[in-house]
Design a protein around this motif. Structure first.
Motif, PDB file in Angstrom:
ATOM      1  N   UNK A 259       0.820  -1.204   0.000  1.00 24.12           N
ATOM      2  CA  UNK A 259       0.000   0.000   0.000  1.00 24.12           C
ATOM      3  C   UNK A 259       0.857   1.258   0.000  1.00 24.12           C
ATOM      4  N   UNK A 260       1.932   1.248   0.792  1.00 28.63           N
ATOM      5  CA  UNK A 260       2.837   2.403   0.805  1.00 28.63           C
ATOM      6  C   UNK A 260       3.462   2.592  -0.573  1.00 28.63           C
ATOM      7  N   UNK A 261       3.865   1.492  -1.200  1.00 29.58           N
ATOM      8  CA  UNK A 261       4.449   1.576  -2.538  1.00 29.58           C
ATOM      9  C   UNK A 261       3.439   2.127  -3.532  1.00 29.58           C
ATOM     10  N   UNK A 262       2.182   1.680  -3.408  1.00 32.42           N
ATOM     11  CA  UNK A 262       1.140   2.150  -4.330  1.00 32.42           C
ATOM     12  C   UNK A 262       0.947   3.653  -4.210  1.00 32.42           C
ATOM     13  N   UNK A 263       0.843   4.169  -2.979  1.00 30.48           N
ATOM     14  CA  UNK A 263       0.649   5.606  -2.783  1.00 30.48           C
ATOM     15  C   UNK A 263       1.836   6.399  -3.318  1.00 30.48           C
TER      16      UNK A 263
ATOM     17  N   UNK B   9      -5.065  12.850 -16.641  1.00 33.45           N
ATOM     18  CA  UNK B   9      -4.579  11.595 -16.062  1.00 33.45           C
ATOM     19  C   UNK B   9      -3.755  11.876 -14.810  1.00 33.45           C
ATOM     20  N   UNK B  10      -2.914  12.905 -14.860  1.00 35.30           N
ATOM     21  CA  UNK B  10      -2.104  13.257 -13.696  1.00 35.30           C
ATOM     22  C   UNK B  10      -2.963  13.625 -12.498  1.00 35.30           C
ATOM     23  N   UNK B  11      -4.007  14.409 -12.730  1.00 36.82           N
ATOM     24  CA  UNK B  11      -4.919  14.791 -11.646  1.00 36.82           C
ATOM     25  C   UNK B  11      -5.598  13.551 -11.068  1.00 36.82           C
ATOM     26  N   UNK B  12      -6.032  12.640 -11.929  1.00 40.84           N
ATOM     27  CA  UNK B  12      -6.710  11.420 -11.478  1.00 40.84           C
ATOM     28  C   UNK B  12      -5.796  10.576 -10.594  1.00 40.84           C
TER      29      UNK B  12
ATOM     30  N   UNK C 221      -4.378  10.301  -2.788  1.00 38.13           N
ATOM     31  CA  UNK C 221      -5.013  10.889  -1.601  1.00 38.13           C
ATOM     32  C   UNK C 221      -6.082   9.947  -1.051  1.00 38.13           C
ATOM     33  N   UNK C 222      -6.867   9.359  -1.932  1.00 39.78           N
ATOM     34  CA  UNK C 222      -7.919   8.427  -1.512  1.00 39.78           C
ATOM     35  C   UNK C 222      -7.330   7.224  -0.779  1.00 39.78           C
ATOM     36  N   UNK C 223      -6.223   6.680  -1.286  1.00 44.94           N
ATOM     37  CA  UNK C 223      -5.617   5.520  -0.642  1.00 44.94           C
ATOM     38  C   UNK C 223      -5.105   5.873   0.752  1.00 44.94           C
TER      39      UNK C 223
END
Length: 544
Positions: A450-454, A494-497, A503-505
């Motif tokens: 999860x940390x890697x994903x964020x 795409x960058x904004x998304x 932030x959601x994660x």
């Protein structure tokens, strides 16, 4: 349908999806971008590697002068008309070194005084590189039809087709109950299963077509070789025109006359490029590519006419819609349905969205597999530890998923900033892609998933934001063609998304259960008593 049979199909669906998923994710992300390969190529052009454009009336003179000054161009020369997707120079040709077999590209045009100018340089063609990723899944080795990854993707496409059919069979018993249902709540497995099903069912026809056509494209050459041996023997597979006398370059059919002849046959045909082959031999050939809006065509961008460049009469060509028959119509449909080249930009945008949905199908399938393993261990009364297989799958999902995006963004920035005339830009765009991709995979394995994903989402968003910023710094946004600034605008979205997803994660982290692979805890301080007792589940599709 019997529960045992459902479980069998579920096992088939799971493992074919697992084996094919990561490769197909790369193929679908890159494939979505190839819907706008022309704008990507145009976006990457630099003034140093662009020759002046000329009016259509001057093309005939330019072609003649090039052939006279550089007779080696007669072997394979391309004429890029104003409607061509990439405007580098009006004429280009390729020279192959007889010793090293290296290829050198030359370009030609007229200067402001009408004098012939020629120059050799390498154009990044970032769109072609992304298309290569699409066809090979990013697997290095070989080029074109001989790329090793193409054959791997062919096998993957077969697994993909099996996964689609088995997944449909699994879904049939609850078709009306679960169709387009997305249930949110504490049961994350149920949520990911619903999301996975919605994506798959809404785009099922598209995926069936892509799976079949990808397999055919991958093994196109071996299939023809087998036909040549088993069915045709010593007879030629294709009829070739009779040899003629070698003619002077000045006898080439003028472009205006050629276009008139084609439009008498196909009124919608708008010429974009001409490929001349072996003009100084007894068997000269030409392939004319043109735009035909709203028609089913053979190529990813163009319809094609084949003929003799010294004859204005257009021979029969099964590549054109007016000559459809049972066989040629089937072949044309296979090409057109895969490329999305039958309905202009509207269909290209639909295919772009479907490509992103395809990538999400494999992404959610991996998440579902991970969650299923955790649910199974709970149901069996085992301690809820994070198993090695689940951790590896989570890390590969994060690393490959975001590494593909980071690598492509890094490659685009490379071709934007490195001087194409001074470096081997094709080498560097490949190098930076694989650097970004492998960095993301490595990062996913040294950090918690999860940390890697964020963190990788932040890296990807930053890299993608630099794409429009680069165009702004270089002063290329003002006065640029629509297709050029559209690339920057889409990159911005795409960058904004990706930034919002990061932030959601972070907000979601507090709700993640400690036995999940997505937990930030290095060791899960949980006991059996802290795990809620699982409720009985008789739903065959939702069972682990």
């Amino acid at each position: 349908m019997r529960v045992e049979l459902i479980k069998t199909y579920k096992s088939v669906h799971t493992w074919t999806g697992i084996l094919a998923g990561l490769f197909l994710y790369i193929a679908f992300v890159a494939g979505a971008l190839t819907m706008f390969k022309g704008p990507l190529n145009q976006w990457a052009l630099q003034p140093e590697t662009t020759l002046p454009s000329i009016s259509v009336e001057k093309y005939d003179s330019l072609i003649t002068e090039v052939l006279q000054a550089h007779p080696e161009a007669a072997k394979r020369m391309t004429v890029h008309l104003p409607l061509a997707g990439l405007q580098v120079a009006p004429v280009s040709w390729e020279i192959e070194d007889e010793v090293t077999h290296d290829h050198t590209l030359w370009y030609a045009s007229f200067d402001g005084n009408g004098k012939l100018i020629t120059q050799s340089f390498t154009v990044s063609a970032i769109g072609e590189f992304v298309d290569h990723l699409h066809r090979t899944g990013g697997i290095p080795g070989g080029e074109g039809h001989d790329a090793f990854g193409t054959y791997v993707l062919g096998v993957v496409a077969a697994l993909y087709f099996i996964a689609l059919v088995s997944g449909l069979i699994i879904f049939l018993p609850t078709w009306f109950k679960d169709l387009l249902v997305l249930r949110k709540g504490k049961n994350r497995k149920r949520y990911w299963l619903d999301f996975h099903n919605v994506l798959g069912i809404t785009s099922l026809p598209f995926h069936l077509v892509i799976a079949f056509t990808a397999f055919v494209f991958a093994f196109h050459d071996p299939l023809y070789d087998a036909l040549r041996v088993t069915a045709y023997g010593d007879s030629p597979m294709f009829t070739r025109p009779a040899p003629q006398e070698v003619k002077s370059f000045s006898e080439l059919v003028p472009i205006a006359e050629l276009e008139t002849a084609i439009q008498e046959w196909e009124s919608k045909f708008q010429m974009a490029e001409i490929l001349y082959i072996n003009l100084d031999t007894r068997s000269p050939r030409m392939r004319v590519g043109g735009i035909m809006h709203g028609e089913v065509v053979r190529g990813a961008e163009y319809a094609y006419v084949l003929g003799n460049p010294y004859l204005s009469e257009i021979p029969y060509s099964s590549f054109m819609p007016s000559n459809f028959n049972g066989y040629s119509g089937t072949v044309m449909s296979i090409f057109s349905l895969h490329f999305g080249s039958f309905g202009g930009n509207a269909v290209r945008w639909v295919y772009f969205v479907l490509g992103i949905m395809g990538a999400l199908i494999f992404f959610t399938g991996n998440l579902l597999w991970i969650e299923s393993r955790r649910k199974k261990r709970r149901a069996q009364g085992a301690l809820p530890v994070q198993t090695t297989s689940s951790m590896v799958m989570a890390r590969l999902t994060v690393g490959v998923g975001l590494g593909t995006i980071l690598g492509i963004a890094a490659s685009m920035l490379t071709v934007k900033w490195l001087p194409h005339a001074q470096v081997d830009i094709e080498f560097w765009q490949k190098t930076t892609y694989y650097t970004g991709f492998l960095f993301a995979v490595a990062w996913a394995f040294v950090r918690r998933p999860m940390a890697a994903a964020r963190q990788l989402l932040v890296f990807c968003a930053a890299a993608i934001f630099l794409i429009p910023i680069s165009s702004l710094i270089k002063g290329e946004l003002l006065g640029a063609a629509t297709q050029v600034w559209a690339v920057d605008f889409v990159a911005l979205l795409i960058g904004v998304s990706l930034a919002l997803l990061s932030v959601h994660l972070r907000k979601r982290q507090a709700k993640i259960e400690p036995d999940s692979v997505w937990s930030e805890l290095v060791e899960s301080p949980v006991t059996e008593s802290s795990i809620p007792t699982p409720l009985p589940n008789t739903h065959p599709q939702a069972s682990s």
